[in-house]
Structure formats: structure tokens, C-alpha cells
Enzyme design. Structure first.
Site, PDB file in Angstrom:
ATOM      1  N   ASN A  62      -9.687  -4.510   9.466  1.00  0.00           N
ATOM      2  CA  ASN A  62      -9.776  -3.332   8.608  1.00  0.00           C
ATOM      3  C   ASN A  62     -10.810  -2.342   9.133  1.00  0.00           C
ATOM      4  O   ASN A  62     -11.854  -2.726   9.672  1.00  0.00           O
ATOM      5  CB  ASN A  62     -10.011  -3.700   7.132  1.00  0.00           C
ATOM      6  CG  ASN A  62     -11.178  -4.622   6.889  1.00  0.00           C
ATOM      7  OD1 ASN A  62     -11.551  -5.414   7.747  1.00  0.00           O
ATOM      8  ND2 ASN A  62     -11.770  -4.533   5.715  1.00  0.00           N
ATOM      9  N   GLU A  64     -12.807   0.971   7.847  1.00  0.00           N
ATOM     10  CA  GLU A  64     -13.104   1.779   6.669  1.00  0.00           C
ATOM     11  C   GLU A  64     -13.678   3.149   7.039  1.00  0.00           C
ATOM     12  O   GLU A  64     -14.001   3.410   8.200  1.00  0.00           O
ATOM     13  CB  GLU A  64     -14.056   0.997   5.751  1.00  0.00           C
ATOM     14  CG  GLU A  64     -13.396  -0.276   5.248  1.00  0.00           C
ATOM     15  CD  GLU A  64     -14.174  -0.980   4.154  1.00  0.00           C
ATOM     16  OE1 GLU A  64     -15.358  -0.656   3.937  1.00  0.00           O
ATOM     17  OE2 GLU A  64     -13.580  -1.860   3.507  1.00  0.00           O
ATOM     18  N   CYS A  73      -5.992  -0.962   6.514  1.00  0.00           N
ATOM     19  CA  CYS A  73      -5.975  -2.421   6.439  1.00  0.00           C
ATOM     20  C   CYS A  73      -5.721  -3.054   7.805  1.00  0.00           C
ATOM     21  O   CYS A  73      -5.063  -2.464   8.679  1.00  0.00           O
ATOM     22  CB  CYS A  73      -4.884  -2.886   5.485  1.00  0.00           C
ATOM     23  SG  CYS A  73      -5.170  -2.469   3.769  1.00  0.00           S
ATOM     24  N   GLU A  75      -3.760  -5.529   8.701  1.00  0.00           N
ATOM     25  CA  GLU A  75      -2.350  -5.779   9.032  1.00  0.00           C
ATOM     26  C   GLU A  75      -1.729  -4.575   9.701  1.00  0.00           C
ATOM     27  O   GLU A  75      -0.986  -4.683  10.681  1.00  0.00           O
ATOM     28  CB  GLU A  75      -1.523  -6.044   7.770  1.00  0.00           C
ATOM     29  CG  GLU A  75      -1.930  -7.185   6.912  1.00  0.00           C
ATOM     30  CD  GLU A  75      -3.010  -6.820   5.893  1.00  0.00           C
ATOM     31  OE1 GLU A  75      -4.025  -6.210   6.280  1.00  0.00           O
ATOM     32  OE2 GLU A  75      -2.851  -7.182   4.730  1.00  0.00           O
ATOM     33  N   CYS A 112      -1.986  -6.176   0.551  1.00  0.00           N
ATOM     34  CA  CYS A 112      -1.778  -5.129  -0.460  1.00  0.00           C
ATOM     35  C   CYS A 112      -0.341  -4.613  -0.390  1.00  0.00           C
ATOM     36  O   CYS A 112       0.381  -4.844   0.583  1.00  0.00           O
ATOM     37  CB  CYS A 112      -2.776  -3.992  -0.258  1.00  0.00           C
ATOM     38  SG  CYS A 112      -2.379  -2.902   1.110  1.00  0.00           S
ATOM     39  N   CYS A 115       0.680  -2.603   2.703  1.00  0.00           N
ATOM     40  CA  CYS A 115       0.909  -3.421   3.914  1.00  0.00           C
ATOM     41  C   CYS A 115       2.221  -4.181   3.819  1.00  0.00           C
ATOM     42  O   CYS A 115       2.927  -4.340   4.822  1.00  0.00           O
ATOM     43  CB  CYS A 115      -0.259  -4.370   4.144  1.00  0.00           C
ATOM     44  SG  CYS A 115      -1.712  -3.486   4.741  1.00  0.00           S
TER      45      CYS A 115
END
Ligand code: THU
Length: 160
Positions: A62, A64, A73, A75, A112, A115
Site C-alpha cells: 500500500n 499512502e 492498496c 493488491e 476492500c 480491490c
């Protein structure tokens, strides 16, 4: 009125050693990604590794941003890497691992919704299932046979 029931099947492995070697390897690569995670705002670390049909592995973690909605994210970082470097090679599976230094995560992480939608897009593009392996601190691992299992009633290109 009709009632429709949707069932999801998943396998739960007690330990990583029960998985075949190539899956153990992506779990390992996803775990190594936890150290590369850039998560100064959430302090929640996620690593991912996608196994391609030619044996190649694409990893991600991830990323940010001070402007929160820009956070990406793990993934999606891994999948977009695969999609940009090896666009014609199928993705067979993806491992997703999470670490929260503030508390132990007692069950595998759930990707999430965004994703799930992106994994499904890759699956639909290649027309073959992508297996998903999930793990956090507890030794057990969830295995889903297909992205569809994680996102039934998804939105896809067939509506457009
Ligand atoms: N995160 C992921 O990387 N993957 C997920 O499936 C869930 C959440 C990241 C996004 C953000 O950087 C942090 O975890 C907390 O939400």
C-alpha cells in the site's frame, strides 16, 4: 417473489506449509512487501504478490498520501504492475497479507471492495479465474477459487 441464495465456498488452510510451493513463495513475497509499505497515516501495512502463468511474480504494497483519497492498496499496485509489464500473461493467483503493529489481526484480511472489483476486471479480461490467498497474523489462510466468490453481483463490462 423468488428467493435466491448465493453460497461462497472457500478453503481454510491451518498453515502455510499445506500450500503448494509456488503459493508459499507468493505468500513469502507478499510478506516481504510489508516492509516496503508506505503507510505513515494508517500505520496499517499490506503486501501483495501475484503469480503469473509464466512463473513470474509481481509484488505491491500500500502507498499512502497526505491527500487520503489518493492512497493505493497493495493488491492494486501488484496487479497494475502485472498489467503494465506483462499485459498478455495470465494471473493465476494473488496473495494478500496484512500487518497492524497496533494489534494482532486474528483472521485473514479481507480485500476492500475496490480491490475486489479490480481483481475481477483482471479475471474477466483473461477469462480464467484468479485464486486469492488471504492471511494476517493468525497462521490460517483463506483460499478463494475465483474473484467472483469475493464479489458476487459485481458490476462488469457486460452492462455497458
Ligand atoms: N489496504 C490495502 O492495501 N488493501 C486492502 O485490501 C485494504 C486496505 C490499505 C489501504 C490503506 O493504506 C491501509 O490499508 C488502511 O486502510
Amino acid at each position: 417473489m423468488k428467493k435466491l441464495e448465493v453460497k461462497v465456498a472457500l478453503k481454510i488452510y491451518d498453515h502455510i506449509t499445506e500450500l503448494e510451493q509456488s503459493i508459499q513463495e507468493i505468500m513469502k513475497q507478499a510478506t516481504l512487501q510489508l516492509d516496503h509499505s508506505y503507510a505513515p497515516y494508517s500505520n496499517f501495512y499490506v503486501g501483495a504478490a501475484a503469480l503469473l502463468s509464466n512463473g513470474k511474480i509481481h509484488t505491491g504494497c500500500n502507498q499512502e498520501n497526505a491527500s487520503y483519497p489518493l492512497c493505493m492498496c497493495a493488491e492494486r499496485v501488484a496487479l497494475y504492475s502485472a498489467g503494465s509489464v506483462d499485459p498478455k500473461v495470465n494471473i493465476e493467483s494473488i496473495a494478500i497479507i496484512a500487518k497492524n503493529p497496533k494489534k494482532e489481526i486474528d483472521r485473514p484480511i479481507s480485500p476492500c471492495g475496490a480491490c475486489r472489483q479490480v481483481i475481477l476486471e483482471f479475471q474477466n479480461k483473461q477469462q480464467s479465474p484468479i485464486k486469492i490467498y488471504l492471511k494476517a497474523d493468525s497462521p490460517n489462510i483463506y483460499e478463494f477459487e475465483s474473484a467472483k466468490d469475493l464479489l458476487p453481483f459485481s458490476f462488469d463490462g457486460s452492462f455497458l
